[in-house]
Write a protein that holds these residues in place. Structure first.
Motif, short mmCIF file in Angstrom:
data_model
loop_
_atom_site.label_atom_id
_atom_site.label_comp_id
_atom_site.label_asym_id
_atom_site.label_seq_id
_atom_site.Cartn_x
_atom_site.Cartn_y
_atom_site.Cartn_z
N ALA A 168 0.83 -1.21 0.00
CA ALA A 168 0.00 0.00 0.00
C ALA A 168 0.86 1.26 0.00
O ALA A 168 0.62 2.20 -0.76
N LYS A 169 1.89 1.31 0.86
CA LYS A 169 2.72 2.50 0.96
C LYS A 169 3.48 2.73 -0.33
O LYS A 169 3.58 3.86 -0.83
N GLN A 170 4.01 1.65 -0.91
CA GLN A 170 4.74 1.75 -2.17
C GLN A 170 3.81 2.24 -3.29
O GLN A 170 4.19 3.07 -4.12
N THR A 171 2.58 1.69 -3.31
CA THR A 171 1.60 2.10 -4.34
C THR A 171 1.26 3.58 -4.18
O THR A 171 1.21 4.33 -5.17
N TYR A 172 1.01 4.02 -2.94
CA TYR A 172 0.64 5.41 -2.72
C TYR A 172 1.78 6.34 -3.14
O TYR A 172 1.55 7.43 -3.66
N ARG A 173 3.03 5.89 -2.88
CA ARG A 173 4.19 6.69 -3.25
C ARG A 173 4.16 7.03 -4.74
O ARG A 173 4.50 8.14 -5.15
N ARG A 174 3.74 6.08 -5.55
CA ARG A 174 3.69 6.30 -6.99
C ARG A 174 2.72 7.43 -7.35
O ARG A 174 2.98 8.25 -8.21
N PHE A 175 1.52 7.43 -6.70
CA PHE A 175 0.54 8.49 -6.95
C PHE A 175 1.04 9.83 -6.39
O PHE A 175 0.80 10.89 -6.99
N TYR A 176 1.70 9.76 -5.26
CA TYR A 176 2.24 10.98 -4.63
C TYR A 176 3.21 11.68 -5.58
O TYR A 176 3.17 12.90 -5.73
N ARG A 177 4.09 10.90 -6.20
CA ARG A 177 5.06 11.47 -7.13
C ARG A 177 4.34 12.16 -8.30
O ARG A 177 4.83 13.16 -8.83
N CYS A 178 3.19 11.59 -8.74
CA CYS A 178 2.48 12.16 -9.90
C CYS A 178 1.73 13.44 -9.56
O CYS A 178 1.70 14.37 -10.37
N PHE A 179 1.12 13.50 -8.38
CA PHE A 179 0.15 14.57 -8.14
C PHE A 179 0.52 15.55 -7.01
O PHE A 179 -0.15 16.58 -6.87
N HIS A 180 1.54 15.25 -6.24
CA HIS A 180 1.85 16.13 -5.12
C HIS A 180 2.22 17.54 -5.60
O HIS A 180 1.77 18.54 -5.02
N SER A 181 3.02 17.60 -6.67
CA SER A 181 3.45 18.93 -7.16
C SER A 181 2.25 19.75 -7.63
O SER A 181 2.20 20.97 -7.44
N TYR A 182 1.26 19.08 -8.29
CA TYR A 182 0.05 19.79 -8.72
C TYR A 182 -0.70 20.34 -7.51
O TYR A 182 -1.19 21.47 -7.51
N CYS A 183 -0.78 19.51 -6.47
CA CYS A 183 -1.53 19.92 -5.28
C CYS A 183 -0.84 21.10 -4.60
O CYS A 183 -1.52 21.98 -4.06
N VAL A 184 0.46 21.10 -4.61
CA VAL A 184 1.20 22.21 -4.00
C VAL A 184 0.88 23.50 -4.75
O VAL A 184 0.62 24.55 -4.14
N LYS A 185 0.90 23.43 -6.10
CA LYS A 185 0.58 24.62 -6.90
C LYS A 185 -0.83 25.11 -6.62
O LYS A 185 -1.09 26.31 -6.51
N LEU A 186 -1.75 24.17 -6.51
CA LEU A 186 -3.14 24.55 -6.25
C LEU A 186 -3.30 25.14 -4.86
O LEU A 186 -4.06 26.11 -4.66
N LYS A 187 -2.59 24.58 -3.92
CA LYS A 187 -2.66 25.09 -2.55
C LYS A 187 -2.13 26.52 -2.49
O LYS A 187 -2.66 27.37 -1.77
N GLN A 188 -1.08 26.75 -3.27
CA GLN A 188 -0.46 28.08 -3.28
C GLN A 188 -1.11 29.00 -4.32
O GLN A 188 -0.67 30.13 -4.49
N ASN A 189 -2.10 28.47 -5.02
CA ASN A 189 -2.79 29.23 -6.08
C ASN A 189 -1.81 29.69 -7.16
O ASN A 189 -1.90 30.80 -7.67
N ASN A 190 -0.89 28.82 -7.46
CA ASN A 190 0.13 29.11 -8.47
C ASN A 190 -0.26 28.38 -9.75
O ASN A 190 0.03 27.20 -9.93
N MET A 191 -0.93 29.09 -10.68
CA MET A 191 -1.47 28.44 -11.87
C MET A 191 -0.54 28.55 -13.08
O MET A 191 -0.81 27.93 -14.12
N ALA A 192 0.52 29.34 -12.96
CA ALA A 192 1.42 29.52 -14.11
C ALA A 192 2.17 28.23 -14.38
O ALA A 192 2.65 27.57 -13.46
#
Length: 775
Positions: free
Chosen positions: A94-118
């Motif tokens: 489970a942890k290994q699987t989640y890590r894969r999704f984290y790598r894909c979407f964490h950066s997008y979530c950070v941008k959205l959290k910071q409202n950085n759309m550029a």
């Protein structure tokens, strides 16, 4: 604090409410927390919950398999496809699987959290809206794993929604530009983007904005001519225009939407509601009578808007069936209104036709009466001496003549008699015009056409039972109209004419109408009316069979008590009763003719000739007998081909029996000598041959056989009174047809009865009158 971290339940509870980053930090706070509390089962449970929140499923088989931890390779992940690739997990990975999704979407979530759309997407996704919308959807899905940090999760979701809205507007603009350039391949791709973005409504609305129907300006009055008849060509042209419009839009929908999202059916349903129904409501709104054309309209609408629609990938394989259901559903109120008005419309139309015929017949009858009156008048008087009143012919007789009283009385009587007789005979000669076969045929055909038209809606689900009820009503109205407004009045008048006709009156008339046969045969004339009645009955029977039984309007096995069946039987009985009554009157008149011939043609010397003429006459039937047989032949076979054999047999037997009685009466009126008996025998043989070999009615042959034996009573010489007495006493000789008293009455007509009476009675009774002594 140190002591609290030793309590497993507290540690696990705290960990469950931490986001990914904080959880990993908390897990490493000290060795005890990591090894004793957040390791193994409890650690796996944390990651499993995140994956489950993202919509992944726990694979039971993988769960039980050994070496599950290494089952997934650590490959570079693609954020636009990872959810398609990774769909299941086990507790161990489970942890290994989640890590894969984290790598894909964490950066997008950070941008959205910071409202950085550029520069939100990597360069390789910048010009690929399909991949971008997939990433949007996957971010939202991934963000659900942040349930244990609600504020962050909500912020990301809100900013993602804003970004998607901007993205959607951009897509819509791109669609608009490409649509205007007729770059439908690009539009197809942008519609796919909207569908992936769950913006189906926007996609459909965009298409609808490009698919508004703008038909030619319509004058609804022009769809009907001056006689109120539908101009079908104009209607066809309008429907073809609608059909072509829809077919072009179906092609476009298939091109833009393919089978990704159903658009055709809802688009066409909206078109039916907003355009077609509005058109039809306007077409029929100005005059309810126009709704009579509903079957034609329905047929043309179904043909254009269903049968001639092209196949559609978007609408699916049952497209035409669904279209038919749509049309039936939305046209149902008009169909039911049409069905409801048909019986009454037919009744009104039929009643008017019969009334029109009645008026025309009355005019013709008045003209015929006037012609007869004027023709007879012109034969009798100088026109100068007549004060004419053509509106009341008969009542004017007593005041138009300026003649001496005795001469006027005689003239009035003759004119009255001649007028009545000629009028009756003229009407009898035209008796078949009392019933218009042509009009009845046209009305039955109208009923058939209306029934066929109503049955065109038989397959419309909610109209089936109404079709049956209205068709049954129409049939009952047809029967009632034929009976009440035509057949019954006609036969009533025919009965009156038959009863009033008296052939004996002909002999009293001195005034003859030129060109008109005064003497008619009422039964011959009435048979023509019977033929017409039988044809009408056949038409009704065929109508009942083909329109009601074969089309399942009536079930003969279940609806035998239905009042429709009863109406048909009543109509049949009505005609049968009239036929029976008319034939009875006709037979009466025929027997009057027979009696008239007996009284006028049969001369006394036929059966009682002068002994001097004994050898001068040819032994053959008398002229009277030949005329009687000719008269019977002309009437006995009138019904052949006009009705069933049973009715014909009854009719012929009745003639035979009645004729038998006339012969009996006639014999009893004549004096018959031994020399004349041979001619009576010839006559009776002539009658017997007609009955036995031409009429072939076995039931009445014994009657005429008995009459032949009666003739023997006259052939025996008066010198052989003993033999005559024995013959009278032999009841078996006459087959029980005549009683001894009747035989005695026959014998009394012997020309020598006065001479032989005493001897005959002595044989019969064993003594003579003189042998009787009154004490």
């Amino acid at each position: 604090m140190e002591d609290l971290l030793k309590v497993k339940g507290i540690v696990v509870n705290i960990a469950g409410n931490l986001n990914t980053r904080d959880y990993l930090t908390f897990q490493q706070i000290n060795k005890n927390v990591h090894d004793a509390h957040l390791h193994g089962y409890d650690d796996d449970r944390y990651w499993c919950e995140k994956l489950l929140r993202m919509g992944l499923k726990k694979d039971i088989e993988l769960e039980e398999a050994s070496g599950a931890l290494g089952s997934l390779s650590e490959t570079s992940e693609d954020s636009a496809s990872i959810f398609d690739v990774v769909r299941t997990f086990s507790s161990k990975n489970a942890k290994q699987t989640y890590r894969r999704f984290y790598r894909c979407f964490h950066s997008y979530c950070v941008k959205l959290k910071q409202n950085n759309m550029a520069h939100f997407f990597p360069e390789h996704y910048d010009n690929d809206p399909v991949m971008q919308v997939k990433i949007f959807n996957y971010i939202s899905r991934y963000n659900k794993s942040n349930y244990n940090d609600p504020q962050e999760c909500q912020t990301i979701e809100q900013n993602l929604a804003i970004l998607k809205e901007i993205f959607t507007n951009s897509v819509l603009q791109e669609m608009e530009d490409n649509y205007n350039l007729e770059n439908y391949e690009a539009v197809n791709r942008f519609i796919l983007v909207l569908l992936l973005c769950h913006e189906e409504k926007n996609a459909v609305e965009f298409f609808r904005s490009k698919a508004e129907y703008a038909g030619k300006p319509i004058s609804f009055e022009s769809f009907f001519n001056d006689d109120g008849v539908l101009e079908t060509k104009l209607l066809v042209d309008t429907l073809v225009e609608m059909r072509d419009f829809l077919n072009s839009k179906i092609k476009l929908i298939d091109l833009l939407f393919e089978d990704r999202y159903p658009v055709v059916l809802q688009f066409i349903e909206s078109f039916i509601q907003d355009t077609l129904l509005d058109f039809l409501n306007n077409l029929f709104s100005l005059n309810d009578a126009r709704l009579n054309f509903m079957p034609v309209v329905y047929s043309l609408v179904t043909k254009s808007m269903c049968d001639e629609m092209i196949e559609s990938k978007n609408a699916g394989p049952s497209f035409h069936e669904v279209m038919k259901e749509f049309l039936d559903m939305y046209l149902e109120p008009m169909i039911i209104k049409y069905l409801d008005m048909q019986p009454q419309a037919f009744e009104k139309e039929t009643s008017e036709k019969f009334l029109e015929y009645k008026k025309e017949a009355a005019i013709k009858e008045k003209e015929a009466s006037e012609y007869i009156y004027n023709s007879l008048r012109d034969q009798s008087f100088d026109e100068k001496n007549i004060v004419d009143d053509k509106n009341d012919f008969l009542s004017s007789f007593t005041r138009i003549f300026k003649l001496p009283n005795n001469e006027r009385q005689k003239t009035e009587e003759q004119l009255q008699l001649a007028y009545n007789l000629n009028l009756i005979t003229n009407n009898l000669q035209n008796i078949k015009t009392l019933v218009s076969l042509d009009l009845c045929y046209k009305i039955v055909k109208k009923a058939q056409d209306r029934t066929d038209q109503m049955c065109s809606f038989y397959a419309v689900e909610n109209a089936t039972q109404i079709v049956k009820v209205r068709c049954q009503e129409l049939f009952k109205i047809l029967i009632d109209q034929l009976s009440t407004n035509h057949i019954k009045p006609a036969f009533d008048k025919a009965m009156t004419l038959l009863k009033r006709y008296d052939s004996n009156e002909i002999q009293r008339v001195e005034l003859k109408l030129e060109g008109v046969e005064t003497q008619v045969e009422p039964l011959v004339q009435f048979t023509e009316l019977i033929n017409i009645g039988d044809i009408i009955l056949q038409m009704i029977s065929i109508f009942y069979r083909d329109e009601l039984l074969h089309k399942n309007i009536i079930d003969k096995n279940r609806d035998f008590l239905n009042d429709v069946v009863q109406a048909k039987k009543n109509f049949e009985n009505l005609l049968d009763d009239y036929v029976a009554e008319g034939l009875n009157i006709g037979i009466n008149k025929l027997m009057d003719e027979v009696e008239f011939v007996f009284n006028t043609v049969q001369i006394p010397t036929d059966f009682n000739p002068d002994p001097k003429d004994r050898n001068s006459r040819e032994i053959k039937p008398t002229q009277c007998a030949e005329k009687i047989v000719e008269l019977l032949s002309n009437h006995s076979f009138l019904l052949t081909g006009a009705t069933d054999k049973g009715t014909i047999d009854v009719y012929q037997q009745e003639i035979g029996e009645r004729f038998f009685n006339e012969i009996v009466k006639h014999i009893k009126k004549n004096f018959i000598s031994s020399d004349g008996a041979i001619f009576l025998i010839c006559d009776l043989n002539c009658y017997y041959d007609f009955i036995a070999y031409k009429l072939k009615q076995k039931n009445i042959v014994p009657l005429f056989a008995a009459l032949k034996n009666v003739a023997q009573l006259y052939l025996i010489s008066g010198k052989d009174s003993k033999e005559l007495g024995k013959m009278i006493s032999d009841a078996g000789r006459f087959h029980g047809i005549f009683s001894q008293e009747e035989i005695y009455e026959f014998v009394e007509r012997r020309s020598d009865w006065v001479k032989v009476k005493r001897d005959v009675e002595k044989v019969i009774y064993g003594l003579g009158v003189k042998d009787c002594t009154i004490m």
